[in-house]
Design a protein around this motif. Sequence first.
Motif, mmCIF file in Angstrom:
data_model
loop_
_atom_site.group_PDB
_atom_site.id
_atom_site.type_symbol
_atom_site.label_atom_id
_atom_site.label_comp_id
_atom_site.label_asym_id
_atom_site.label_seq_id
_atom_site.Cartn_x
_atom_site.Cartn_y
_atom_site.Cartn_z
ATOM 1 N N VAL A 18 0.838 -1.207 0.000
ATOM 2 C CA VAL A 18 0.000 0.000 0.000
ATOM 3 C C VAL A 18 0.876 1.262 0.000
ATOM 4 O O VAL A 18 0.536 2.256 -0.643
ATOM 5 C CB VAL A 18 -1.011 0.007 1.179
ATOM 6 C CG1 VAL A 18 -0.315 0.091 2.527
ATOM 7 C CG2 VAL A 18 -2.020 1.135 1.019
ATOM 8 N N ILE A 19 2.012 1.224 0.662
ATOM 9 C CA ILE A 19 2.918 2.381 0.682
ATOM 10 C C ILE A 19 3.635 2.520 -0.659
ATOM 11 O O ILE A 19 3.847 3.627 -1.145
ATOM 12 C CB ILE A 19 3.888 2.290 1.875
ATOM 13 C CG1 ILE A 19 3.068 2.398 3.177
ATOM 14 C CG2 ILE A 19 4.969 3.358 1.806
ATOM 15 C CD1 ILE A 19 3.855 2.170 4.444
ATOM 16 N N VAL A 20 3.972 1.411 -1.286
ATOM 17 C CA VAL A 20 4.568 1.445 -2.626
ATOM 18 C C VAL A 20 3.550 2.043 -3.615
ATOM 19 O O VAL A 20 3.914 2.859 -4.470
ATOM 20 C CB VAL A 20 5.026 0.038 -3.073
ATOM 21 C CG1 VAL A 20 5.530 0.048 -4.504
ATOM 22 C CG2 VAL A 20 6.109 -0.494 -2.125
ATOM 23 N N MET A 21 2.283 1.676 -3.467
ATOM 24 C CA MET A 21 1.233 2.251 -4.329
ATOM 25 C C MET A 21 1.102 3.751 -4.089
ATOM 26 O O MET A 21 0.896 4.517 -5.036
ATOM 27 C CB MET A 21 -0.108 1.552 -4.081
ATOM 28 C CG MET A 21 -0.174 0.148 -4.628
ATOM 29 S SD MET A 21 -1.699 -0.721 -4.203
ATOM 30 C CE MET A 21 -2.937 0.297 -4.985
ATOM 31 N N ARG A 22 1.234 4.168 -2.837
ATOM 32 C CA ARG A 22 1.193 5.602 -2.538
ATOM 33 C C ARG A 22 2.345 6.308 -3.245
ATOM 34 O O ARG A 22 2.170 7.402 -3.791
ATOM 35 C CB ARG A 22 1.272 5.836 -1.032
ATOM 36 C CG ARG A 22 -0.009 5.531 -0.297
ATOM 37 C CD ARG A 22 0.110 5.742 1.199
ATOM 38 N NE ARG A 22 0.734 7.008 1.509
ATOM 39 C CZ ARG A 22 1.545 7.214 2.547
ATOM 40 N NH1 ARG A 22 1.824 6.228 3.384
ATOM 41 N NH2 ARG A 22 2.077 8.397 2.757
ATOM 42 N N ALA A 23 3.526 5.698 -3.235
ATOM 43 C CA ALA A 23 4.681 6.297 -3.914
ATOM 44 C C ALA A 23 4.420 6.410 -5.413
ATOM 45 O O ALA A 23 4.758 7.420 -6.037
ATOM 46 C CB ALA A 23 5.941 5.477 -3.647
ATOM 47 N N ALA A 24 3.805 5.407 -5.992
ATOM 48 C CA ALA A 24 3.494 5.456 -7.428
ATOM 49 C C ALA A 24 2.488 6.570 -7.745
ATOM 50 O O ALA A 24 2.532 7.161 -8.826
ATOM 51 C CB ALA A 24 2.952 4.105 -7.897
ATOM 52 N N SER A 25 1.606 6.868 -6.796
ATOM 53 C CA SER A 25 0.608 7.918 -7.032
ATOM 54 C C SER A 25 1.245 9.299 -7.157
ATOM 55 O O SER A 25 0.586 10.244 -7.608
ATOM 56 C CB SER A 25 -0.439 7.930 -5.912
ATOM 57 O OG SER A 25 0.054 8.563 -4.741
ATOM 58 N N HIS A 26 2.498 9.442 -6.797
ATOM 59 C CA HIS A 26 3.178 10.734 -6.889
ATOM 60 C C HIS A 26 3.261 11.242 -8.325
ATOM 61 O O HIS A 26 3.497 12.426 -8.551
ATOM 62 C CB HIS A 26 4.581 10.652 -6.288
ATOM 63 C CG HIS A 26 4.575 10.405 -4.817
ATOM 64 N ND1 HIS A 26 5.679 9.934 -4.151
ATOM 65 C CD2 HIS A 26 3.604 10.536 -3.875
ATOM 66 C CE1 HIS A 26 5.399 9.809 -2.865
ATOM 67 N NE2 HIS A 26 4.137 10.159 -2.680
#
Length: 175
Positions: free
Chosen positions: A71-79
Amino acid sequence: MYRNLTITALLMALAIMIPIMMPLKVVIPPASYTLASHVPIFLAMFLSRKMAACVVIGSTLGFFVAGFPLVIVMRAASHIIFALMGAYYIKHHPGVLTGALSFAAFNLVCAIIHAIGEVLACLLFYTTTTMPNIDLIYVVFVLVGGGTIIHSMVDGYIALYIYKAIPGLSKTGNN
């Protein structure tokens, strides 16, 4: 061309290494706060859209390699959302990086867009996987959303300080 490639590579390397090496980080999934993790993205955003996109990929890779939860990796991708929107705006309004009030407004809008992207990434993750036993509204909207706004604004100012401190960096050109 080689100058931009070199700067992109250096910012990508920083974006990969910060989540791996930074000792100042708080991780309470899905929330995480890693000091300066957005600084390479902001610096790239100040310089060009292509550079911003590459650095976001590097940052996402860094969070993945560091072993952060998906979920944190997905948050990083949302950048990618706030980085491309910010780079586009800067290309058409370069003066935003020189005015205190205009940068404060720009940084706040970027932080809000940034937070919306991260909240959507969390909602996508939690609605497509097994829901953990958490207070979803508090964790996603307050910890992730609110925390991202504050974290993004701090990193935006750190990046602006670095950007202004490096002579000739602004001559890279925003394309």
